[in-house]
Write a protein that holds these residues in place. Structure first.
Motif, PDB file in Angstrom:
ATOM      1  N   LEU A 537       0.822  -1.206   0.000  1.00 14.23           N
ATOM      2  CA  LEU A 537       0.000   0.000   0.000  1.00 14.23           C
ATOM      3  C   LEU A 537       0.858   1.258   0.000  1.00 14.23           C
ATOM      4  O   LEU A 537       0.585   2.213  -0.724  1.00 14.23           O
ATOM      5  CB  LEU A 537      -0.910  -0.011   1.235  1.00 14.23           C
ATOM      6  CG  LEU A 537      -2.071  -1.007   1.238  1.00 14.23           C
ATOM      7  CD1 LEU A 537      -2.782  -0.982   2.575  1.00 14.23           C
ATOM      8  CD2 LEU A 537      -3.059  -0.701   0.119  1.00 14.23           C
ATOM      9  N   ARG A 538       1.911   1.251   0.823  1.00 11.32           N
ATOM     10  CA  ARG A 538       2.728   2.459   0.989  1.00 11.32           C
ATOM     11  C   ARG A 538       3.542   2.787  -0.257  1.00 11.32           C
ATOM     12  O   ARG A 538       3.711   3.960  -0.595  1.00 11.32           O
ATOM     13  CB  ARG A 538       3.655   2.279   2.187  1.00 11.32           C
ATOM     14  CG  ARG A 538       4.472   3.519   2.517  1.00 11.32           C
ATOM     15  CD  ARG A 538       5.440   3.265   3.650  1.00 11.32           C
ATOM     16  NE  ARG A 538       4.763   2.918   4.882  1.00 11.32           N
ATOM     17  CZ  ARG A 538       4.740   1.701   5.423  1.00 11.32           C
ATOM     18  NH1 ARG A 538       5.386   0.687   4.817  1.00 11.32           N
ATOM     19  NH2 ARG A 538       4.118   1.467   6.552  1.00 11.32           N
ATOM     20  N   THR A 539       4.061   1.759  -0.931  1.00  9.07           N
ATOM     21  CA  THR A 539       5.010   2.014  -2.020  1.00  9.07           C
ATOM     22  C   THR A 539       4.426   1.839  -3.409  1.00  9.07           C
ATOM     23  O   THR A 539       4.967   2.396  -4.370  1.00  9.07           O
ATOM     24  CB  THR A 539       6.216   1.075  -1.873  1.00  9.07           C
ATOM     25  OG1 THR A 539       5.766  -0.295  -1.932  1.00  9.07           O
ATOM     26  CG2 THR A 539       6.920   1.303  -0.543  1.00  9.07           C
ATOM     27  N   THR A 540       3.348   1.083  -3.546  1.00 12.21           N
ATOM     28  CA  THR A 540       2.862   0.744  -4.888  1.00 12.21           C
ATOM     29  C   THR A 540       1.471   1.274  -5.168  1.00 12.21           C
ATOM     30  O   THR A 540       1.221   1.892  -6.210  1.00 12.21           O
ATOM     31  CB  THR A 540       2.881  -0.784  -5.082  1.00 12.21           C
ATOM     32  OG1 THR A 540       4.190  -1.267  -4.816  1.00 12.21           O
ATOM     33  CG2 THR A 540       2.482  -1.151  -6.506  1.00 12.21           C
ATOM     34  N   ILE A 541       0.537   1.053  -4.262  1.00 11.62           N
ATOM     35  CA  ILE A 541      -0.874   1.331  -4.555  1.00 11.62           C
ATOM     36  C   ILE A 541      -1.228   2.776  -4.217  1.00 11.62           C
ATOM     37  O   ILE A 541      -1.696   3.532  -5.083  1.00 11.62           O
ATOM     38  CB  ILE A 541      -1.774   0.346  -3.769  1.00 11.62           C
ATOM     39  CG1 ILE A 541      -1.472  -1.090  -4.193  1.00 11.62           C
ATOM     40  CG2 ILE A 541      -3.240   0.682  -4.001  1.00 11.62           C
ATOM     41  CD1 ILE A 541      -2.235  -2.131  -3.411  1.00 11.62           C
ATOM     42  N   LEU A 542      -1.023   3.197  -2.986  1.00 10.77           N
ATOM     43  CA  LEU A 542      -1.480   4.521  -2.563  1.00 10.77           C
ATOM     44  C   LEU A 542      -0.779   5.667  -3.279  1.00 10.77           C
ATOM     45  O   LEU A 542      -1.420   6.703  -3.525  1.00 10.77           O
ATOM     46  CB  LEU A 542      -1.294   4.662  -1.047  1.00 10.77           C
ATOM     47  CG  LEU A 542      -2.188   3.737  -0.202  1.00 10.77           C
ATOM     48  CD1 LEU A 542      -1.929   3.959   1.276  1.00 10.77           C
ATOM     49  CD2 LEU A 542      -3.663   3.962  -0.533  1.00 10.77           C
ATOM     50  N   PRO A 543       0.530   5.578  -3.616  1.00 14.02           N
ATOM     51  CA  PRO A 543       1.119   6.707  -4.353  1.00 14.02           C
ATOM     52  C   PRO A 543       0.471   6.980  -5.703  1.00 14.02           C
ATOM     53  O   PRO A 543       0.618   8.085  -6.247  1.00 14.02           O
ATOM     54  CB  PRO A 543       2.586   6.266  -4.530  1.00 14.02           C
ATOM     55  CG  PRO A 543       2.839   5.349  -3.388  1.00 14.02           C
ATOM     56  CD  PRO A 543       1.548   4.601  -3.203  1.00 14.02           C
ATOM     57  N   LYS A 544      -0.248   6.013  -6.261  1.00 14.86           N
ATOM     58  CA  LYS A 544      -0.899   6.215  -7.555  1.00 14.86           C
ATOM     59  C   LYS A 544      -2.306   6.765  -7.426  1.00 14.86           C
ATOM     60  O   LYS A 544      -2.997   6.939  -8.422  1.00 14.86           O
ATOM     61  CB  LYS A 544      -0.939   4.883  -8.311  1.00 14.86           C
ATOM     62  CG  LYS A 544       0.452   4.332  -8.613  1.00 14.86           C
ATOM     63  CD  LYS A 544       0.373   3.014  -9.353  1.00 14.86           C
ATOM     64  CE  LYS A 544       1.782   2.468  -9.664  1.00 14.86           C
ATOM     65  NZ  LYS A 544       1.728   1.173 -10.369  1.00 14.86           N
ATOM     66  N   GLN A 552      -2.840   8.627   3.366  1.00 15.91           N
ATOM     67  CA  GLN A 552      -2.120   7.388   3.093  1.00 15.91           C
ATOM     68  C   GLN A 552      -1.514   6.807   4.366  1.00 15.91           C
ATOM     69  O   GLN A 552      -1.607   5.606   4.629  1.00 15.91           O
ATOM     70  CB  GLN A 552      -1.030   7.649   2.055  1.00 15.91           C
ATOM     71  CG  GLN A 552      -1.547   8.060   0.684  1.00 15.91           C
ATOM     72  CD  GLN A 552      -0.420   8.349  -0.286  1.00 15.91           C
ATOM     73  OE1 GLN A 552       0.739   8.051  -0.013  1.00 15.91           O
ATOM     74  NE2 GLN A 552      -0.774   8.961  -1.422  1.00 15.91           N
ATOM     75  N   THR A 553      -0.922   7.672   5.166  1.00 16.25           N
ATOM     76  CA  THR A 553      -0.329   7.200   6.429  1.00 16.25           C
ATOM     77  C   THR A 553      -1.394   6.633   7.350  1.00 16.25           C
ATOM     78  O   THR A 553      -1.197   5.587   7.991  1.00 16.25           O
ATOM     79  CB  THR A 553       0.402   8.352   7.115  1.00 16.25           C
ATOM     80  OG1 THR A 553       1.404   8.876   6.232  1.00 16.25           O
ATOM     81  CG2 THR A 553       1.061   7.892   8.402  1.00 16.25           C
ATOM     82  N   ALA A 554      -2.533   7.310   7.438  1.00 15.23           N
ATOM     83  CA  ALA A 554      -3.608   6.824   8.296  1.00 15.23           C
ATOM     84  C   ALA A 554      -4.127   5.469   7.821  1.00 15.23           C
ATOM     85  O   ALA A 554      -4.368   4.560   8.626  1.00 15.23           O
ATOM     86  CB  ALA A 554      -4.744   7.840   8.338  1.00 15.23           C
ATOM     87  N   LEU A 555      -4.277   5.301   6.508  1.00 15.72           N
ATOM     88  CA  LEU A 555      -4.773   4.031   5.981  1.00 15.72           C
ATOM     89  C   LEU A 555      -3.776   2.903   6.234  1.00 15.72           C
ATOM     90  O   LEU A 555      -4.159   1.800   6.645  1.00 15.72           O
ATOM     91  CB  LEU A 555      -5.050   4.172   4.491  1.00 15.72           C
ATOM     92  CG  LEU A 555      -5.594   2.912   3.795  1.00 15.72           C
ATOM     93  CD1 LEU A 555      -6.902   2.469   4.428  1.00 15.72           C
ATOM     94  CD2 LEU A 555      -5.782   3.168   2.293  1.00 15.72           C
ATOM     95  N   VAL A 556      -2.501   3.162   6.005  1.00 18.46           N
ATOM     96  CA  VAL A 556      -1.486   2.134   6.235  1.00 18.46           C
ATOM     97  C   VAL A 556      -1.439   1.744   7.715  1.00 18.46           C
ATOM     98  O   VAL A 556      -1.348   0.560   8.064  1.00 18.46           O
ATOM     99  CB  VAL A 556      -0.106   2.632   5.757  1.00 18.46           C
ATOM    100  CG1 VAL A 556       0.988   1.681   6.181  1.00 18.46           C
ATOM    101  CG2 VAL A 556      -0.105   2.780   4.239  1.00 18.46           C
ATOM    102  N   ALA A 557      -1.507   2.737   8.611  1.00 18.50           N
ATOM    103  CA  ALA A 557      -1.494   2.434  10.039  1.00 18.50           C
ATOM    104  C   ALA A 557      -2.732   1.644  10.454  1.00 18.50           C
ATOM    105  O   ALA A 557      -2.647   0.691  11.236  1.00 18.50           O
ATOM    106  CB  ALA A 557      -1.389   3.724  10.849  1.00 18.50           C
ATOM    107  N   GLY A 558      -3.881   2.016   9.937  1.00 24.09           N
ATOM    108  CA  GLY A 558      -5.101   1.268  10.258  1.00 24.09           C
ATOM    109  C   GLY A 558      -5.041  -0.169   9.786  1.00 24.09           C
ATOM    110  O   GLY A 558      -5.468  -1.080  10.505  1.00 24.09           O
ATOM    111  N   VAL A 559      -4.513  -0.401   8.593  1.00 24.99           N
ATOM    112  CA  VAL A 559      -4.345  -1.779   8.108  1.00 24.99           C
ATOM    113  C   VAL A 559      -3.416  -2.562   9.030  1.00 24.99           C
ATOM    114  O   VAL A 559      -3.640  -3.743   9.315  1.00 24.99           O
ATOM    115  CB  VAL A 559      -3.816  -1.759   6.660  1.00 24.99           C
ATOM    116  CG1 VAL A 559      -3.401  -3.160   6.215  1.00 24.99           C
ATOM    117  CG2 VAL A 559      -4.883  -1.219   5.711  1.00 24.99           C
TER     118      VAL A 559
END
Length: 808
Positions: A537-544, A552-559
């Motif tokens: 999520l952090r490097t491939t999906i969310l940056p796009k 993005q940070t909140a979503l990654v932390a929640g996951v």
């Protein structure tokens, strides 16, 4: 009781033989994995021998081994049909609760409930029978262990004839001379046999060759290895020297033992050895190993050339003494082995054994006492002793007490007790030395590996985490060895391991080490999957996506939080841990935990709010609680803010929720910049306003809608005050824009002749006459007229004061 057990066994077998109604379960045919008839015969035989006979220790060990095998099989049989039993219980639960007394339910439900209940009884019967047999086997094993422990305690506390009593010496002398005479008679009888002499002549070349090998390995090879090991300590780096020195010094053990093996082969080839000679000859390799190994341990613990940072900081004379007493300990153990091999099979009296053992025990006690003195000096000679030296000091005190108390016990007559503490103490001291050597060797290898990976020698410390964990693991692995050395039986260790594998009861669930292992593996697998998803999520999906960095940070932390929770939940479910029994305890502790952890819980909830609402995100310029800087990371407990002087401040998340927070860049990077300007009185204010306006409008980051403004803010004590008010597109560059504006103000004001005033202060003396009069009282003050009047009174008064100071 035995008849009742037999009746229960027959009843269980009868139940197992009943046909099942409905579906035929294939597993029922394989239920009888345990032959209960053989088990009944084994258990009855063991009970009979324990009740009516006095079996020897060897027989008790044999019975215990048989019972332990049966117990293992019965333990496995207890889980028979476990999956089917769980399924049937779930089926019964699906039918709902059974009707209360006086109530009825549908006939179909009642019949189905009865069918499932009968099936459950049949499925549980093998486990019940196995559990009853398991308890019987476990009880017999406990009884055998109790009998053997009592025998061992009686043997240690048995009072033998005192070896210091002169009345027992003649009997001991007879036993010793009898052993020597047996050895002499065996040799002379073999020499008298012509066939034996012929074999000796035939094997004479081989005997001479083996004796030469023994002499060469025992004398010259040992000296060469010793010299070579010392030379290695002078070459290369410190790590390489230590490793090579340890490896090379092992030859001091291997080579002498090979030499003794050659000597043993030479003596055996003579054909002149009898029963006693053969026993002694077979013991020679063991004796050679014990003595060589003791000398090697002494050389490693007390080296001739001590490097900086040695584990035992001792002077050369103390190290030499340590090496000497190490060899003496090895000789003591070898002497006891030699005595037992030569005299114990002859079954001499206790008085003979006590008298012959006393000198050996005295020498061993003296060696332990002196070694304790040497080890204690290592700690006393250090200004700040570390944990290892403190531990060695405690060990030194213990072996010192044993070294004094052991010979005293032997002199009184407690020879078995003295043997049980002196020789285990010597062996334990050797084992501790081996652990330290291995730990140091692992640390050196680890440091060399770090150096090869690019670390410097300072970073590749031998006191890192990995060497410490290696030492801890070696200590844990050595605990069973220590237990065996100090008299524990092998069966005691296996019993302890069996109890450990059985685990402990938690509610209705038994937790075993296997369950813990399964829990850890499943949790780690779930944690790894969670981290992989977060990384994707952090490097491939969310940056796009168009989501901002804070989202993005909140979503990654929640996951991450959800993944860790699910991993723990799946791991608990897979191991079958029932946590319902802890519900009452958890409820009782919840109030106390709530009070004790309220700040942590508050920060945790605040962290979740920050991650969900995102009033603050990573990269924002914030100001909270007097702290101003850039947000670097937001966790569930705190937020890291890097101030503009490059310091990292940890701010609790509760401060961002409960206090006023100024976020300069959260919703827009635009921000207003105010630059104050002072000009001298008498300056053309319209000109100043025009110049300042041009400077503000010329800034590249200034927003022209609304345009920059110049405000004439008022009249100061020393200057006229103006302010440049400009809105910047990116407030993060405010300090750079302020600097450029100030530079241009200096340049434009210099061209226009506008003065920027400096602060000044005027001092007026109103009581000059009183000051002069006070000075005249001191003496030597000139009249006021000579001072030039009131205008020059202050300088003149100062001059008078200086004159008085210079004249003393």
């Amino acid at each position: 009781m035995r008849l009742l057990r037999s009746f229960l066994l027959v009843l269980t077998l009868a139940v197992l033989s009943l046909p099942l109604t409905g579906q035929v379960w294939a597993e029922d045919a394989a239920v009888a994995a345990v032959n209960y008839e053989d088990w009944e015969r084994t258990a009855a035989r063991a009970e009979d021998e324990l009740e009516t006979k006095d079996p020897s220790d060897e027989r008790l060990d044999e019975l215990r081994g048989q019972l332990a095998d049966w117990r293992g099989a019965l333990s496995t049989a207890q889980t028979a049909n476990a999956a089917r039993i769980a399924t049937v219980k779930e089926q019964i639960a699906a039918l709902g609760p059974a009707p209360a007394e006086g109530e009825t339910e549908a006939e179909e439900l009642s019949a189905r409930r009865k069918e499932l209940a009968d099936r459950l009884v049949v499925l549980q019967a093998p486990g019940i029978a196995a559990e009853e047999a398991y308890q019987r086997a476990d009880g017999l094993i406990r009884e055998i262990d109790r009998v053997m422990r009592e025998r061992q305690a009686d043997a240690l506390l048995r009072l033998w004839p005192s070896p210091v009593n002169p009345a027992n010496w003649p009997e001991a002398a007879v036993g010793f001379s009898d052993t020597l005479m047996r050895l002499w008679y065996e040799t002379t009888e073999a020499w008298a046999d012509p066939h034996a002499r012929d074999r000796l002549v035939d094997n004479l070349p081989l005997i001479v060759l083996l004796l030469g090998v023994w002499a060469g390995l025992a004398i010259y090879a040992r000296r060469w290895i010793d010299v070579y090991a010392e030379r290695l300590q002078l070459r290369g780096g410190a790590l390489r020297r230590r490793i090579l020195a340890v490896v090379a010094s092992l030859g001091l053990v291997v080579v002498p033992v090979l030499g003794v093996v050659a000597l043993t082969s030479a003596l055996r080839a003579t054909g002149l050895l009898g029963e006693v000679g053969t026993r002694l000859n077979d013991a020679l390799p063991v004796l050679g190993f014990v003595i060589s190994f003791a000398a090697w341990l002494g050389l490693r613990a007390f080296p001739r050339q001590q490097e900086a940072g040695a584990m035992l900081p001792l002077p050369p004379e103390r190290r030499a003494e340590g090496r000497f007493w190490s060899v003496v300990m090895g000789l003591t153990v070898a002497a006891e082995i030699l005595r037992s091999r030569a005299m114990d099979p002859q079954e001499y009296s206790e008085a003979t054994t006590a008298v012959m053992s006393l000198p050996i025990l005295i020498v061993g006690g003296i060696a332990l006492w002196r070694m304790g003195q040497v080890l204690r000096q290592a700690r006393d000679g250090t200004a700040q002793p570390n944990y290892v030296l403190t531990l060695l000091s405690l060990i030194a005190q213990a072996i010192g007490v044993i070294g004094v108390g052991g010979p005293i016990l032997a002199a009184i007559g407690y020879v078995a007790a003295a043997n049980a503490i002196i020789f285990p103490a010597i062996i334990s001291l050797a084992l501790i030395t081996v652990i330290f050597i291995l730990q140091r060797l692992i640390a050196d290898f680890w440091a060399m590996a770090l150096i090869r990976r690019g670390s410097s020698e300072a970073e590749a410390s031998t006191d890192g985490l990995v060497p410490v964990l290696a030492g801890f693991a070696l200590t844990l692995l050595s605990l069973p060895v220590f237990a065996l050395v100090w008299g524990a039986r092998y069966s005691d260790l296996t019993e302890l391991w069996t109890r450990f594998r059985e685990g402990f009861q938690m509610g209705e669930t038994r937790i075993s080490p296997t369950d813990f292992l399964v829990f850890v593996l499943i949790f780690l697998a779930g944690y790894a999957v969670t981290r992989l998803i977060q990384g994707a999520l952090r490097t491939t999906i969310l940056p796009k996506t168009s989501m901002d960095r804070g989202g993005q940070t909140a979503l990654v932390a929640g996951v991450g939080y959800v993944g860790i929770f699910l991993a723990a939940l799946v791991a608990i479910r897979a191991t079958g841990i029932d946590l319902s029994g802890l519900a009452i305890v958890a409820g009782a502790l919840s109030v106390g935990i709530g009070f004790g952890l309220q700040n942590i819980v508050q920060n945790f909830v605040s962290g979740i709010i920050l991650l969900v609402e995102r009033p603050v995100s990573e990269g924002d310029w914030v100001e909270v609680g007097g702290v101003q800087g850039i947000v670097k990371s937001i966790s569930v407990r705190s937020t890291k803010v890097q101030t503009f002087d490059r310091t990292m401040v940890i701010v609790p998340n509760a401060d961002f929720v409960s206090q006023q927070v100024k976020n300069w860049t959260r919703f827009s990077l635009a921000g207003r910049l105010v630059v104050p300007v002072n000009v001298a009185y008498g300056t053309d204010t319209r000109l100043v306003e025009k110049i300042l306006g041009e400077i503000a409008e010329a800034q590249p980051l200034a927003i022209l809608n609304p345009p920059p403004a110049v405000a004439f803010t008022g009249f100061g004590p020393d200057a006229l005050t103006f302010e440049i008010r400009v809105i910047l597109r990116d407030v993060n560059f405010g300090s750079q824009v302020r600097t450029e504006i100030n530079h241009q103000i200096i340049e434009r004001f210099a061209v226009a002749g506008i003065e920027i005033p400096a602060a000044q202060s005027d001092v007026t003396l109103r009581n000059v006459d009183e000051i002069v009069r006070a000075l005249s009282l001191v003496g030597g003050a000139r009249p006021l007229a000579e001072m030039g009047g009131q205008a020059d009174a202050a300088p003149a008064a100062a001059a008078v004061i200086r004159e008085k100071d210079e004249s003393g």
